[in-house]
Design a protein around this motif. Structure first.
Motif, short mmCIF file in Angstrom:
data_model
loop_
_atom_site.label_atom_id
_atom_site.label_comp_id
_atom_site.label_asym_id
_atom_site.label_seq_id
_atom_site.Cartn_x
_atom_site.Cartn_y
_atom_site.Cartn_z
N ASP A 79 0.92 -1.05 0.11
CA ASP A 79 0.04 0.00 -0.17
C ASP A 79 0.82 1.16 -0.03
O ASP A 79 0.42 2.24 -0.85
N GLU A 135 -1.90 -8.12 -4.18
CA GLU A 135 -3.21 -9.00 -3.58
C GLU A 135 -3.75 -8.44 -2.54
O GLU A 135 -4.89 -8.44 -2.25
N THR A 136 -3.26 -7.44 -1.67
CA THR A 136 -3.74 -6.78 -0.59
C THR A 136 -4.62 -5.34 -0.79
O THR A 136 -4.91 -5.04 0.22
N ARG A 138 -6.97 -2.64 -1.64
CA ARG A 138 -8.34 -2.60 -1.24
C ARG A 138 -8.69 -1.14 -1.80
O ARG A 138 -7.94 -0.14 -1.90
N TRP A 139 -10.09 -0.81 -2.30
CA TRP A 139 -10.50 0.26 -2.77
C TRP A 139 -10.46 1.67 -1.81
O TRP A 139 -10.00 2.68 -2.21
N GLN A 141 -8.30 2.14 0.24
CA GLN A 141 -6.95 2.83 0.35
C GLN A 141 -6.83 3.85 -0.29
O GLN A 141 -5.94 4.99 0.06
N ILE A 200 -5.10 1.03 -8.23
CA ILE A 200 -5.83 -0.12 -7.63
C ILE A 200 -6.47 -1.12 -8.82
O ILE A 200 -6.13 -2.43 -8.43
N ARG A 204 -5.15 -5.07 -9.00
CA ARG A 204 -6.12 -6.17 -8.60
C ARG A 204 -6.33 -7.17 -9.87
O ARG A 204 -6.40 -8.22 -9.67
#
Length: 221
Positions: A79, A135-136, A138-139, A141, A200, A204
Motif C-alpha cells: 500500500d 493482492e492486498t 483495497r479500494w 486505500q 488499484i 487487482r
C-alpha cells in the motif's frame, strides 16, 4: 519470480543522485543571490516534487534492502509503494502538462528536472508493475492515501503564511486568494484519487491474472 532488488537498488541510487543534484543546484542559486545555503535548503523542501521523490527513493531503498528494520518494512508495504506510485505519477502529470512551459532550465538543471519529473516516475512505475505484490490492495486505500497530498497542502499554506512564497502558481495565495487556491487544490486532489483508483484497479487485475496463471507446464506434475 526472480528478485528485482538490483533494479530497485539501481533506481534508488538514481533517485538519491537526482535529489542531491537538485539540492546542490538550489543551494548554488541562493548563494549566488546572496541568500545563503540555508535558504536553498528551505526552498528545496518547499516542493512536492522533492518530497515525493524522497518518498519514492525510500520505497525503492526498502524494496532493495528487504524487510530489515521497521522503516524498511513500512516503505516496502504494497500500500505504501502504491501510494508512492500515485504521488509520483501526479508529479509527472502536473509538471509536464501544466508547469514545464513556464520556465527554461539550463545546464545541469535540465538533467535534474528530467530525472525528477520524467525518469523517476517512469522507472518507479515499472518497479511497481513488476515487483510490488498487489493482492492486498483495497479500494478504500485510495482515499486513505490522500492524507499525504492534503498534509502537503496545509504545509504549503503554513509556509506561505510565514514567508509569502508559494512553490506552484496554482497554489499562490498572494496572487489568487484562498478560495481560488482551495478550488485548485481540490481539482488536483481529484486527480490523485483518480490515479489511485486506476492503480488499484490495475493492481487487482494483475493479481487476479497471476492467481489464474498455471503454475506448471502441460505434462509436468
Amino acid at each position: 519470480m526472480p528478485s528485482r532488488s538490483p533494479f530497485a537498488a539501481a533506481t534508488a541510487l538514481l533517485g538519491w543522485f537526482a535529489l542531491a543534484l537538485q539540492l546542490w543546484l538550489s543551494i548554488q542559486l541562493t548563494v549566488a543571490n546572496g541568500q545563503g545555503a540555508l535558504a536553498g535548503v528551505w526552498i528545496y523542501l518547499d516542493y512536492f516534487t522533492i518530497l515525493t521523490n524522497m518518498l519514492v527513493a525510500m520505497a525503492l531503498t526498502a524494496a532493495a534492502r528487504g524487510p530489515h528494520g521497521a522503516a524498511s518494512r513500512f516503505f516496502a508495504r504494497p500500500d505504501v509503494q502504491t501510494a508512492a506510485a500515485m504521488s509520483i505519477i501526479v508529479v509527472a502529470l502536473v509538471y509536464n502538462l501544466m508547469l514545464r512551459q513556464l520556465w527554461q532550465p539550463q545546464g545541469w538543471q535540465i538533467v535534474a528536472d528530467n530525472m525528477l519529473h520524467v525518469a523517476m516516475p517512469a522507472l518507479f512505475l515499472l518497479h511497481w508493475w513488476l515487483a510490488v505484490p498487489k493482492e492486498t490492495l483495497r479500494w478504500p486505500q485510495a482515499f486513505a492515501w490522500q492524507a499525504y497530498p492534503a498534509a502537503y497542502f496545509i504545509y504549503v499554506l503554513m509556509r506561505g503564511a510565514t514567508d509569502g512564497r508559494y512553490p506552484y502558481p496554482f497554489l499562490d495565495v498572494g496572487a489568487l486568494g484562498y478560495l481560488r487556491v482551495l478550488v485548485n487544490a481540490c481539482a488536483v486532489l481529484l486527480a490523485f484519487v483518480v490515479v489511485a483508483l486506476m492503480l488499484i484497479a490495475l493492481g487487482r487485475w494483475q493479481a487476479r491474472r497471476s492467481a489464474q496463471a498455471p503454475t506448471s507446464r502441460p505434462g509436468q506434475p
